[in-house]
Design a protein around this motif. Structure first.
Motif, PDB file in Angstrom:
ATOM      1  N   GLY A 147       0.824  -1.192   0.000  1.00  0.00           N
ATOM      2  CA  GLY A 147       0.000   0.000   0.000  1.00  0.00           C
ATOM      3  C   GLY A 147       0.862   1.248   0.000  1.00  0.00           C
ATOM      4  N   VAL A 148       0.450   2.254  -0.748  1.00  0.00           N
ATOM      5  CA  VAL A 148       1.163   3.525  -0.772  1.00  0.00           C
ATOM      6  C   VAL A 148       0.180   4.614  -0.397  1.00  0.00           C
ATOM      7  CG1 VAL A 148       2.407   5.208  -2.184  1.00  0.00           C
ATOM      8  CG2 VAL A 148       2.773   2.755  -2.547  1.00  0.00           C
ATOM      9  N   GLN A 149       0.547   5.368   0.635  1.00  0.00           N
ATOM     10  CA  GLN A 149      -0.294   6.469   1.085  1.00  0.00           C
ATOM     11  C   GLN A 149       0.605   7.635   1.459  1.00  0.00           C
ATOM     12  OE1 GLN A 149      -2.935   5.558   4.331  1.00  0.00           O
ATOM     13  NE2 GLN A 149      -4.153   7.360   3.938  1.00  0.00           N
ATOM     14  N   PRO A 192      -0.703   0.530   4.047  1.00  0.00           N
ATOM     15  CA  PRO A 192      -0.295  -0.678   4.761  1.00  0.00           C
ATOM     16  C   PRO A 192       0.320  -1.680   3.794  1.00  0.00           C
ATOM     17  CG  PRO A 192      -2.629  -0.803   4.306  1.00  0.00           C
ATOM     18  CD  PRO A 192      -2.139   0.529   3.768  1.00  0.00           C
ATOM     19  N   CYS A 193       1.202  -2.477   4.302  1.00  0.00           N
ATOM     20  CA  CYS A 193       1.819  -3.543   3.526  1.00  0.00           C
ATOM     21  C   CYS A 193       1.641  -4.830   4.315  1.00  0.00           C
ATOM     22  CB  CYS A 193       3.294  -3.267   3.294  1.00  0.00           C
ATOM     23  SG  CYS A 193       3.613  -1.775   2.349  1.00  0.00           S
ATOM     24  N   MET A 194       1.267  -5.881   3.628  1.00  0.00           N
ATOM     25  CA  MET A 194       1.034  -7.150   4.324  1.00  0.00           C
ATOM     26  C   MET A 194       1.094  -8.306   3.337  1.00  0.00           C
ATOM     27  SD  MET A 194      -3.090  -6.962   4.889  1.00  0.00           S
ATOM     28  CE  MET A 194      -3.178  -5.179   4.998  1.00  0.00           C
ATOM     29  N   LEU A 233       0.118  -3.562  -5.869  1.00  0.00           N
ATOM     30  CA  LEU A 233       0.339  -2.227  -5.335  1.00  0.00           C
ATOM     31  C   LEU A 233      -1.012  -1.542  -5.230  1.00  0.00           C
ATOM     32  CD1 LEU A 233       2.335   0.121  -4.612  1.00  0.00           C
ATOM     33  CD2 LEU A 233       2.186   0.767  -7.033  1.00  0.00           C
ATOM     34  N   HIS A 234      -1.288  -0.963  -4.071  1.00  0.00           N
ATOM     35  CA  HIS A 234      -2.549  -0.244  -3.861  1.00  0.00           C
ATOM     36  C   HIS A 234      -2.228   1.226  -3.625  1.00  0.00           C
ATOM     37  CE1 HIS A 234      -6.334   0.527  -1.245  1.00  0.00           C
ATOM     38  NE2 HIS A 234      -6.581   0.802  -2.505  1.00  0.00           N
ATOM     39  N   LEU A 235      -2.612   2.061  -4.590  1.00  0.00           N
ATOM     40  CA  LEU A 235      -2.462   3.505  -4.432  1.00  0.00           C
ATOM     41  C   LEU A 235      -3.686   3.994  -3.679  1.00  0.00           C
ATOM     42  CD1 LEU A 235      -1.217   4.376  -8.017  1.00  0.00           C
ATOM     43  CD2 LEU A 235       0.156   4.057  -5.945  1.00  0.00           C
ATOM     44  N   ILE A 236      -3.549   4.178  -2.389  1.00  0.00           N
ATOM     45  CA  ILE A 236      -4.682   4.398  -1.505  1.00  0.00           C
ATOM     46  C   ILE A 236      -5.436   5.678  -1.834  1.00  0.00           C
ATOM     47  CG2 ILE A 236      -5.349   4.726   0.914  1.00  0.00           C
ATOM     48  CD1 ILE A 236      -2.928   2.833   1.562  1.00  0.00           C
ATOM     49  N   GLU A 237      -4.719   6.760  -2.125  1.00  0.00           N
ATOM     50  CA  GLU A 237      -5.399   8.028  -2.413  1.00  0.00           C
ATOM     51  C   GLU A 237      -6.359   7.917  -3.595  1.00  0.00           C
ATOM     52  OE1 GLU A 237      -1.269   9.554  -1.045  1.00  0.00           O
ATOM     53  OE2 GLU A 237      -2.109   7.708  -1.794  1.00  0.00           O
ATOM     54  N   TYR A 238      -6.010   7.062  -4.550  1.00  0.00           N
ATOM     55  CA  TYR A 238      -6.824   6.911  -5.761  1.00  0.00           C
ATOM     56  C   TYR A 238      -7.645   5.630  -5.745  1.00  0.00           C
ATOM     57  CZ  TYR A 238      -3.424  10.404  -7.083  1.00  0.00           C
ATOM     58  OH  TYR A 238      -2.625  11.524  -7.101  1.00  0.00           O
ATOM     59  N   PRO A 256       6.479  -7.985   3.085  1.00  0.00           N
ATOM     60  CA  PRO A 256       6.015  -7.492   4.386  1.00  0.00           C
ATOM     61  C   PRO A 256       5.501  -8.633   5.269  1.00  0.00           C
ATOM     62  CG  PRO A 256       4.454  -6.919   2.656  1.00  0.00           C
ATOM     63  CD  PRO A 256       5.638  -7.543   1.982  1.00  0.00           C
ATOM     64  N   PRO A 257       5.347  -8.367   6.552  1.00  0.00           N
ATOM     65  CA  PRO A 257       4.867  -9.391   7.492  1.00  0.00           C
ATOM     66  C   PRO A 257       3.487  -9.923   7.122  1.00  0.00           C
ATOM     67  CG  PRO A 257       5.748  -7.496   8.669  1.00  0.00           C
ATOM     68  CD  PRO A 257       5.671  -7.104   7.223  1.00  0.00           C
ATOM     69  N   LEU A 258       3.202 -11.086   7.643  1.00  0.00           N
ATOM     70  CA  LEU A 258       1.886 -11.694   7.446  1.00  0.00           C
ATOM     71  C   LEU A 258       0.832 -10.887   8.194  1.00  0.00           C
ATOM     72  CD1 LEU A 258       2.828 -15.443   7.899  1.00  0.00           C
ATOM     73  CD2 LEU A 258       2.372 -14.258   5.765  1.00  0.00           C
ATOM     74  N   ALA A 259      -0.333 -10.794   7.605  1.00  0.00           N
ATOM     75  CA  ALA A 259      -1.452 -10.104   8.246  1.00  0.00           C
ATOM     76  C   ALA A 259      -1.799 -10.830   9.546  1.00  0.00           C
ATOM     77  CB  ALA A 259      -2.655 -10.083   7.313  1.00  0.00           C
TER      78      ALA A 259
END
Length: 175
Positions: free
Chosen positions: A89-91, A97-99, A120-125, A140-143
């Motif tokens: 996730g990019v914010q 968040p990254c998971m 990749l999740h562009l959170i703002e958009y 990234p770590p496991l959820a």
């Protein structure tokens, strides 16, 4: 394409070989949720019926009430395709968040996810992009939720990714 189906287009491109098969990807995920209501009721906060209504879409431009939901939809993706779903996730210019999400259950003789999809999740958009990253790259770590919903058949799978997660965490301290 900017039609609200970008998350499901990522799935269709990766698993079905064609992003235009996003309606089929939606049906697969909705069917997975519907067939395992008892498990997904703990993940889909608005309820399984609401999740299935949101996921099912006949195609074309959709509004935000049919977009992919980060936490809720990643679990059925991981489960149906026996894959690790790595979300970046990019914010506000930061990774968050990254998971990583793994399948919550495995068939007999399956000892690890068969593949990995990076999204990749562009959170703002609220936009999703499928990434091709190098095999064995840091993840990234496991959820935390995975540890609460997993079945005995996948206990220990977290060890497979331990080194890569540790490398991610090490790199985080350098930023």
């Amino acid at each position: 394409m900017g039609d609200g189906n970008c998350g499901f287009r990522c799935l269709a491109d990766f698993f079905l070989g064609d992003q235009d098969k996003y309606v089929e990807a939606r049906k697969i995920i909705a069917n997975e949720v519907g067939a395992n209501r008892w498990k997904y009721q703990h993940i889909h906060h608005g309820g399984v019926d609401e999740a299935m209504r949101r996921i099912k879409w006949p195609g074309g431009h959709c509004t935000s009430d049919h977009y992919m939901e980060v936490m809720e939809d990643l679990f059925p993706i991981a489960q149906f395709w026996n894959c690790a779903v790595i979300l970046l996730g990019v914010q506000g210019g930061s990774l968050y968040p990254c998971m990583t999400i793994l399948p919550w259950d495995a068939e007999c003789n399956v000892t690890q996810p068969s593949r990995e999809i990076f999204i990749l999740h562009l959170i703002e958009y609220n936009y999703f992009i499928r990434l091709d990253l190098s095999p064995g790259c840091p993840i990234p770590p496991l959820a935390d939720l995975w540890f609460m919903v997993r079945e005995p058949s996948v206990i220990g799978w977290e060890q497979i990714f331990q080194h890569r997660i540790a490398e991610w965490q090490r790199l985080e301290t350098l930023v």
